[in-house]
Design a protein around this motif. Structure first.
Motif, PDB file in Angstrom:
ATOM      1  N   GLY A 189      42.791  22.343  19.227  1.00 18.21           N
ATOM      2  CA  GLY A 189      43.929  21.486  18.869  1.00 18.21           C
ATOM      3  C   GLY A 189      44.600  20.894  20.091  1.00 18.21           C
ATOM      4  N   ILE A 208      46.043  13.170   9.781  1.00 17.93           N
ATOM      5  CA  ILE A 208      45.309  14.400  10.093  1.00 17.93           C
ATOM      6  C   ILE A 208      44.609  14.919   8.847  1.00 17.93           C
ATOM      7  N   ARG A 235      42.870  18.209   7.676  1.00 19.05           N
ATOM      8  CA  ARG A 235      42.774  19.611   8.060  1.00 19.05           C
ATOM      9  C   ARG A 235      41.576  20.284   7.389  1.00 19.05           C
ATOM     10  N   ASP A 280      42.655  27.318  10.937  1.00 22.57           N
ATOM     11  CA  ASP A 280      43.143  25.947  10.725  1.00 22.57           C
ATOM     12  C   ASP A 280      44.570  25.820  11.232  1.00 22.57           C
ATOM     13  N   GLN A 281      45.394  26.819  10.922  1.00 23.79           N
ATOM     14  CA  GLN A 281      46.800  26.773  11.345  1.00 23.79           C
ATOM     15  C   GLN A 281      46.914  26.797  12.862  1.00 23.79           C
ATOM     16  N   ARG A 283      44.742  25.638  15.042  1.00 22.62           N
ATOM     17  CA  ARG A 283      44.361  24.308  15.541  1.00 22.62           C
ATOM     18  C   ARG A 283      45.497  23.313  15.286  1.00 22.62           C
ATOM     19  N   PHE A 284      46.027  23.326  14.076  1.00 22.92           N
ATOM     20  CA  PHE A 284      47.069  22.363  13.681  1.00 22.92           C
ATOM     21  C   PHE A 284      48.325  22.555  14.531  1.00 22.92           C
ATOM     22  N   ASP A 317      49.305  14.760   6.647  1.00 25.67           N
ATOM     23  CA  ASP A 317      48.144  15.641   6.853  1.00 25.67           C
ATOM     24  C   ASP A 317      47.769  16.269   5.534  1.00 25.67           C
ATOM     25  N   PHE A 368      44.520  18.840   3.514  1.00 22.50           N
ATOM     26  CA  PHE A 368      43.325  19.664   3.654  1.00 22.50           C
ATOM     27  C   PHE A 368      42.109  18.917   3.097  1.00 22.50           C
ATOM     28  N   TRP A 401      36.957  21.279   5.287  1.00 24.17           N
ATOM     29  CA  TRP A 401      35.772  21.251   6.153  1.00 24.17           C
ATOM     30  C   TRP A 401      34.546  20.769   5.376  1.00 24.17           C
ATOM     31  N   GLN A 452      39.695  17.271  12.860  1.00 28.36           N
ATOM     32  CA  GLN A 452      39.638  18.714  13.099  1.00 28.36           C
ATOM     33  C   GLN A 452      38.252  19.317  12.934  1.00 28.36           C
TER      34      GLN A 452
END
Length: 316
Positions: free
Chosen positions: A140, A159, A161, A168-169, A171-172, A189, A191, A194, A219
């Motif tokens: 991040g 963003i 996510r 994830d948190q 990186r964010f 942002d 989700f 992935w 991400q």
């Protein structure tokens, strides 16, 4: 390149910690990973099996039990079978859903087995003997540093996510902290799990809602590929750039070619599973003490250094 780095890293740990002198006559190591349902986990499966085949040829007294599971119930059943019927000495596991898997992994540890957790932290600290992962905060932070350089006057960004899990948190949070004090404005942002299809859908929504987007932080490279397709279908590929993460060959080829839509990427190699298997094996066959945390760097990949990360044989 990354595998060599992993091996060197293992040697560093061995040298730094010295290690107690014990080696078993026969060792069985269980390896449990999520199913190859997208590019990165496909790489995890490939590098895990590659490491197992290599180590089996090197150490005739080491046996491996490999399992790949599509969901938490199957992964829990796999490790229960490894303990009850295969009598494993150690478990190397990349938990698909770390929260759902924590209790089952703790039971493996309570049964006296050596436990190595990869990539995703469990919901209870101190369960594993060894933790191997990439540098999620670094991913991040390095992405944010590039955004600051590429958008010195600021601008609107969106963003995409991953999943709502700790990595994830991490990186964010690091990315948001990295752009603090700039004129870069995060419009929204969401989700994208992935997942390439979800990346396409989320980016389509962003493009519909926001006429002015200067850049996208995805991400993850699977998400980025979906977002790129949405951007192209909207005819807005000249309006913005996108930064993913993980070092997928398809994305690195764009970076190496000087693609303005994909100017950089940030490494987070699935080969970390091979590092974890190698370290765990060395603990048993070489008497090497490997307990603790082993974090691989997340590096900004640009046109200038992309050739160092390109690998024709890599499936990811």
């Amino acid at each position: 390149m990354k595998l060599l780095k992993s091996l060197l890293g293992a040697a560093v740990i061995a040298g730094a910690l010295g290690g107690s002198a014990f080696a078993q006559d026969k060792v069985t190591i269980g390896v449990s990973v999520p199913a190859a349902d997208h590019g990165w986990t496909g790489g995890v499966n490939y590098f895990a099996q590659q490491a197992i085949e290599r180590l089996k040829k090197t150490y005739s007294n080491v046996d491996f039990v490999f399992a790949s599971a599509p969901d938490a119930p199957k992964q829990i059943a796999d490790i229960e079978d490894m303990v009850s019927t295969r009598n494993i000495d150690a478990l190397v596991i990349l938990p698909g859903d770390p929260d759902a898997m924590t209790s089952a992994i703790k039971q493996v540890k309570d049964a006296g087995k050596f436990v190595t957790v990869v990539d995703r932290q469990l919901s209870i600290s101190g369960v594993e003997n060894l933790y191997v992962a990439g540098d999620n905060p670094g991913l991040g932070a390095n992405s944010a540093e590039y955004f600051k350089q590429a958008l010195p006057e600021g601008g609107n960004i969106v963003i995409l996510r991953g999943l709502p899990i700790p990595i994830d948190q991490q990186r964010f949070d690091a990315f948001v902290k990295g752009i603090e004090g700039t004129n870069i404005k995060v419009l929204d942002d969401e989700f994208a799990n992935w997942n390439r299809d979800d990346g396409f859908k989320v980016m389509q929504d962003f493009l519909t809602r926001f006429p002015d987007i200067k850049a996208v932080w995805a991400q993850d490279d699977d998400i980025a590929l979906g977002a790129i397709e949405a951007i192209k279908q909207a005819g807005r590929e000249n309006d913005m750039f996108i930064v993913g993460g993980a070092g997928m060959q398809q994305m690195l080829q764009r970076v190496a070619a000087g693609d303005k839509l994909v100017p950089v990427d940030v490494s987070y190699s699935p080969a970390m599973i091979a590092t974890a298997i190698e370290l765990t094996t060395s603990h048993f066959v070489g008497g090497v003490q490997v307990a603790g945390r082993f974090i691989l760097d997340s590096t900004l990949i640009t046109k200038d250094n992309a050739s160092e990360y390109l690998d024709d044989k890599s499936p990811f």
